[in-house]
Design a protein around this motif. Structure first.
Motif, mmCIF file in Angstrom:
data_model
loop_
_atom_site.group_PDB
_atom_site.id
_atom_site.type_symbol
_atom_site.label_atom_id
_atom_site.label_comp_id
_atom_site.label_asym_id
_atom_site.label_seq_id
_atom_site.Cartn_x
_atom_site.Cartn_y
_atom_site.Cartn_z
ATOM 1 N N THR A 17 24.083 -1.436 -0.681
ATOM 2 C CA THR A 17 23.520 -0.354 0.131
ATOM 3 C C THR A 17 23.198 -0.854 1.534
ATOM 4 O O THR A 17 22.414 -1.804 1.688
ATOM 5 N N PRO A 18 23.766 -0.267 2.588
ATOM 6 C CA PRO A 18 23.461 -0.700 3.957
ATOM 7 C C PRO A 18 21.961 -0.606 4.264
ATOM 8 O O PRO A 18 21.280 0.315 3.810
ATOM 9 N N LEU A 19 21.479 -1.555 4.996
ATOM 10 C CA LEU A 19 20.099 -1.647 5.472
ATOM 11 C C LEU A 19 19.086 -1.990 4.371
ATOM 12 O O LEU A 19 17.963 -2.395 4.681
ATOM 13 N N LEU A 20 19.463 -1.832 3.092
ATOM 14 C CA LEU A 20 18.504 -2.106 2.026
ATOM 15 C C LEU A 20 18.124 -3.586 1.927
ATOM 16 O O LEU A 20 16.953 -3.900 1.674
ATOM 17 N N PRO A 21 19.064 -4.534 2.118
ATOM 18 C CA PRO A 21 18.660 -5.943 2.073
ATOM 19 C C PRO A 21 17.573 -6.283 3.088
ATOM 20 O O PRO A 21 16.588 -6.939 2.766
ATOM 21 N N ALA A 22 17.753 -5.809 4.329
ATOM 22 C CA ALA A 22 16.749 -6.080 5.356
ATOM 23 C C ALA A 22 15.422 -5.410 5.013
ATOM 24 O O ALA A 22 14.344 -5.985 5.231
ATOM 25 N N ALA A 23 15.476 -4.188 4.454
ATOM 26 C CA ALA A 23 14.243 -3.487 4.077
ATOM 27 C C ALA A 23 13.495 -4.246 2.978
ATOM 28 O O ALA A 23 12.263 -4.368 3.015
ATOM 29 N N CYS A 24 14.233 -4.774 2.012
ATOM 30 C CA CYS A 24 13.594 -5.548 0.938
ATOM 31 C C CYS A 24 12.994 -6.843 1.489
ATOM 32 O O CYS A 24 11.910 -7.260 1.068
ATOM 33 N N ALA A 25 13.700 -7.491 2.411
ATOM 34 C CA ALA A 25 13.179 -8.712 3.015
ATOM 35 C C ALA A 25 11.902 -8.431 3.801
ATOM 36 O O ALA A 25 10.941 -9.205 3.758
ATOM 37 N N ILE A 26 11.889 -7.318 4.519
ATOM 38 C CA ILE A 26 10.688 -6.923 5.257
ATOM 39 C C ILE A 26 9.532 -6.675 4.301
ATOM 40 O O ILE A 26 8.381 -7.088 4.550
ATOM 41 N N ALA A 27 9.812 -6.023 3.182
ATOM 42 C CA ALA A 27 8.769 -5.758 2.180
ATOM 43 C C ALA A 27 8.185 -7.062 1.641
ATOM 44 O O ALA A 27 6.966 -7.181 1.447
ATOM 45 N N LEU A 28 9.043 -8.063 1.413
ATOM 46 C CA LEU A 28 8.564 -9.359 0.916
ATOM 47 C C LEU A 28 7.684 -10.038 1.955
ATOM 48 O O LEU A 28 6.617 -10.594 1.619
ATOM 49 N N VAL A 29 8.109 -10.017 3.217
ATOM 50 C CA VAL A 29 7.306 -10.642 4.284
ATOM 51 C C VAL A 29 5.914 -10.026 4.335
ATOM 52 O O VAL A 29 4.896 -10.731 4.429
ATOM 53 N N TRP A 30 5.835 -8.699 4.229
ATOM 54 C CA TRP A 30 4.532 -8.042 4.330
ATOM 55 C C TRP A 30 3.710 -8.196 3.063
ATOM 56 O O TRP A 30 2.469 -8.217 3.117
ATOM 57 N N ALA A 31 4.358 -8.345 1.920
ATOM 58 C CA ALA A 31 3.602 -8.621 0.689
ATOM 59 C C ALA A 31 2.905 -9.971 0.799
ATOM 60 O O ALA A 31 1.722 -10.117 0.437
ATOM 61 N N MET A 32 3.617 -10.986 1.321
ATOM 62 C CA MET A 32 3.013 -12.309 1.487
ATOM 63 C C MET A 32 1.984 -12.311 2.623
ATOM 64 O O MET A 32 0.998 -13.054 2.587
ATOM 65 N N THR A 33 2.199 -11.455 3.626
ATOM 66 C CA THR A 33 1.207 -11.334 4.700
ATOM 67 C C THR A 33 -0.098 -10.764 4.151
ATOM 68 O O THR A 33 -1.194 -11.258 4.468
ATOM 69 N N LEU A 34 -0.001 -9.734 3.322
ATOM 70 C CA LEU A 34 -1.197 -9.146 2.712
ATOM 71 C C LEU A 34 -1.918 -10.152 1.827
ATOM 72 O O LEU A 34 -3.154 -10.202 1.798
ATOM 73 N N LEU A 35 -1.158 -10.973 1.110
ATOM 74 C CA LEU A 35 -1.779 -12.014 0.287
ATOM 75 C C LEU A 35 -2.553 -12.992 1.158
ATOM 76 O O LEU A 35 -3.692 -13.369 0.841
ATOM 77 N N ASN A 36 -1.952 -13.422 2.270
ATOM 78 C CA ASN A 36 -2.624 -14.369 3.166
ATOM 79 C C ASN A 36 -3.825 -13.746 3.855
ATOM 80 O O ASN A 36 -4.778 -14.447 4.199
ATOM 81 N N LEU A 37 -3.786 -12.434 4.071
ATOM 82 C CA LEU A 37 -4.936 -11.761 4.682
ATOM 83 C C LEU A 37 -6.161 -11.799 3.765
ATOM 84 O O LEU A 37 -7.292 -11.637 4.223
ATOM 85 N N ARG A 38 -5.950 -12.034 2.481
ATOM 86 C CA ARG A 38 -7.063 -12.163 1.549
ATOM 87 C C ARG A 38 -7.781 -13.488 1.704
ATOM 88 O O ARG A 38 -8.885 -13.667 1.185
ATOM 89 N N GLY A 39 -7.161 -14.437 2.395
ATOM 90 C CA GLY A 39 -7.810 -15.721 2.628
ATOM 91 C C GLY A 39 -6.941 -16.878 2.181
ATOM 92 O O GLY A 39 -6.014 -16.727 1.377
ATOM 93 N N VAL A 40 -7.249 -18.058 2.710
ATOM 94 C CA VAL A 40 -6.443 -19.244 2.435
ATOM 95 C C VAL A 40 -6.530 -19.659 0.976
ATOM 96 O O VAL A 40 -5.594 -20.237 0.417
ATOM 97 N N GLN A 41 -7.650 -19.373 0.317
ATOM 98 C CA GLN A 41 -7.788 -19.751 -1.080
ATOM 99 C C GLN A 41 -6.804 -18.974 -1.954
ATOM 100 O O GLN A 41 -6.163 -19.539 -2.847
ATOM 101 N N ALA A 42 -6.648 -17.686 -1.700
ATOM 102 C CA ALA A 42 -5.694 -16.877 -2.457
ATOM 103 C C ALA A 42 -4.273 -17.363 -2.207
ATOM 104 O O ALA A 42 -3.468 -17.495 -3.146
ATOM 105 N N ALA A 43 -3.953 -17.635 -0.953
ATOM 106 C CA ALA A 43 -2.618 -18.132 -0.618
ATOM 107 C C ALA A 43 -2.371 -19.494 -1.246
ATOM 108 O O ALA A 43 -1.276 -19.780 -1.742
ATOM 109 N N GLY A 44 -3.408 -20.359 -1.248
ATOM 110 C CA GLY A 44 -3.269 -21.689 -1.837
ATOM 111 C C GLY A 44 -3.055 -21.645 -3.336
ATOM 112 O O GLY A 44 -2.225 -22.378 -3.879
#
Length: 430
Positions: A127-154
């Motif tokens: 599906t065109p554009l879907l790979p990039a959309a999924c990659a963007i979703a992963l980046v923001w999922a990990m960003t939200l995890l890091n926003l919870r603090g370094v302990q959660a990310a660690g």
């Protein structure tokens, strides 16, 4: 005079030694290791020699960083070491281009994770554009995890590291058993096979897999007792990862027929299927996805810490240094993830392999300037000067190996950040 490095979170909310080691190993063990044996197969024993040379050079650079951390703990991170040795503007240039390297690494690994996922969900690749959309979703999922603090990310980094070690250890055990019971043999060694051209080519490939040994130093403000734990995490994480890579990639490249290994889209799975069975081989892709997700998490942590530290020194706008009550650099994290998202959107028309190759070489060449600058800083500061000299020569050699085009583009990106520095300095003076 360089301002003091940021102090990070309060006691009990930082990364301990094991979490710091997990950060180093987790960021180094990403997507490349699962594809690297196929690229190294044509080099034969030159690939083993390349691993040895690259591992030795990387360990020298890791020791230089560890020595600088012990000698100048107030500097805080690699950009701080360069600032103490050469001044703030050179420190900004290497810090800025390394920041570029970090968010391009986030992009490339996120794309690799989606590429592996498409093996289970074919509609993603079709599906065109879907790979990039999924990659963007992963980046923001990990960003939200890091926003919870370094302990959660660690904690997440530790969990994913333990999982991603499973296929690496499994390959080592399978290889040992196959050699012991006589069901496999290693490609014969011939001294005449070794040559400088293939050695340089193999070393350039293996270098890509060893980037990230500097992660504990970059995130020093978030590590407990950094003067002690950062050097330990850097050396232990680098040494263990390099040893695993040498054993695993050499076993696959030398025990599979060259034509099979070189043409395999999933050399890990091919090896496991050949010497064990197809069922466990299918699980390798699952572990590859976990490996990529864990690496994205670690690099997202760094893409917040690096600009935060630079902003604290007045090298970037001050608002990037803002932290919440947990010491999380929310503004820096969000800005970095927005940049990564824009990069993915601009390359959405490419296929997954095209995006991955586009940003991987850029990320690697950009990081090399930081390694070179730290080695030169150690020499000037009279810290581990013998290792610093070897590290500087190795960094220059690897820059040459990366190619004129990649190194040239990284220099252009480095210079492009200069207006931002002058803007930040002007704002600080008002």
């Amino acid at each position: 005079m360089t301002p003091p490095a940021p102090t990070g979170n309060g006691p009990g909310r930082k990364l301990g030694l094991f979490a710091a080691i997990a950060l180093v190993m987790g960021n180094m063990i990403g997507s490349g290791v699962f594809l690297l044996p196929a690229s190294l197969a044509p080099f034969g024993w030159n690939a083993v020699a390349g691993w040895i040379v690259t591992t030795a050079g990387t360990l020298v650079l890791a020791w230089v960083l560890a020595s600088l951390t012990r000698a100048s703990p107030g500097a805080g991170d690699p950009a701080g070491f360069v600032a103490e040795a050469f001044g703030e503007f050179p420190a900004f240039l290497v810090g800025w281009v390394y920041w570029v390297s970090v968010w391009t690494a986030v992009v490339s690994i996120a794309v690799a994770a989606v590429s592996y996922l498409s093996a289970f969900v074919p509609v993603i690749g079709a599906t065109p554009l879907l790979p990039a959309a999924c990659a963007i979703a992963l980046v923001w999922a990990m960003t939200l995890l890091n926003l919870r603090g370094v302990q959660a990310a660690g904690n997440f980094q530790i969990a994913t590291l333990l999982l991603k070690l499973v296929p690496l250890i499994a390959v080592i055990v399978i290889a040992a058993l196959a050699l012991c019971n006589g069901t496999a043999e290693v490609r014969p060694f011939a001294m005449s096979e070794l040559n400088g051209i293939d050695l340089r080519g193999a070393a350039a490939l293996t270098l890509f897999a060893l980037l990230g040994f500097e992660c504990a130093s970059i995130a020093a403000a978030q590590v407990e007792n950094p003067a002690v734990n950062v050097p330990r995490a850097t050396m232990w994480g680098t040494g263990l990862t390099a040893a695993l890579y040498l054993l695993v990639c050499s076993a696959i490249a030398l025990m599979l027929p060259e034509a099979v290994a070189a043409s395999s889209p999933a050399p890990f799975a091919t090896f496991v299927e050949r010497y064990w069975s197809a069922g466990p081989a299918a699980l390798v892709t699952v572990f590859a996805i976990v490996s990529c997700v864990g690496a994205v998490n670690g690099w997202v942590l760094l893409q917040g810490e690096l600009p935060r530290a630079m902003a604290m020194r007045g090298m970037l706008p001050r608002w990037l240094s803002a932290t919440d009550r947990n010491g999380t650099p929310r503004a820096a994290l969000l800005v970095s993830s927005v940049i990564a998202t824009i990069c993915l959107m601009f390359n959405a028309s490419r296929d997954m392999q095209g995006i991955y190759e586009f940003v991987l070489l850029l990320s690697t060449s950009a990081a090399l300037w930081l390694y070179l600058a730290c080695a030169l800083a150690a020499w000037k500061m009279k810290v581990a000067r013998g290792f610093a000299l070897i590290g500087a020569v190795y960094a220059l050699w690897t820059l040459w190996g990366a190619g004129i085009a990649a190194s040239g583009w990284s220099l252009v990106l480095m210079a492009a950040g200069a207006p931002l520095y002058w803007w930040a300095r002007r704002g600080a003076a008002v």
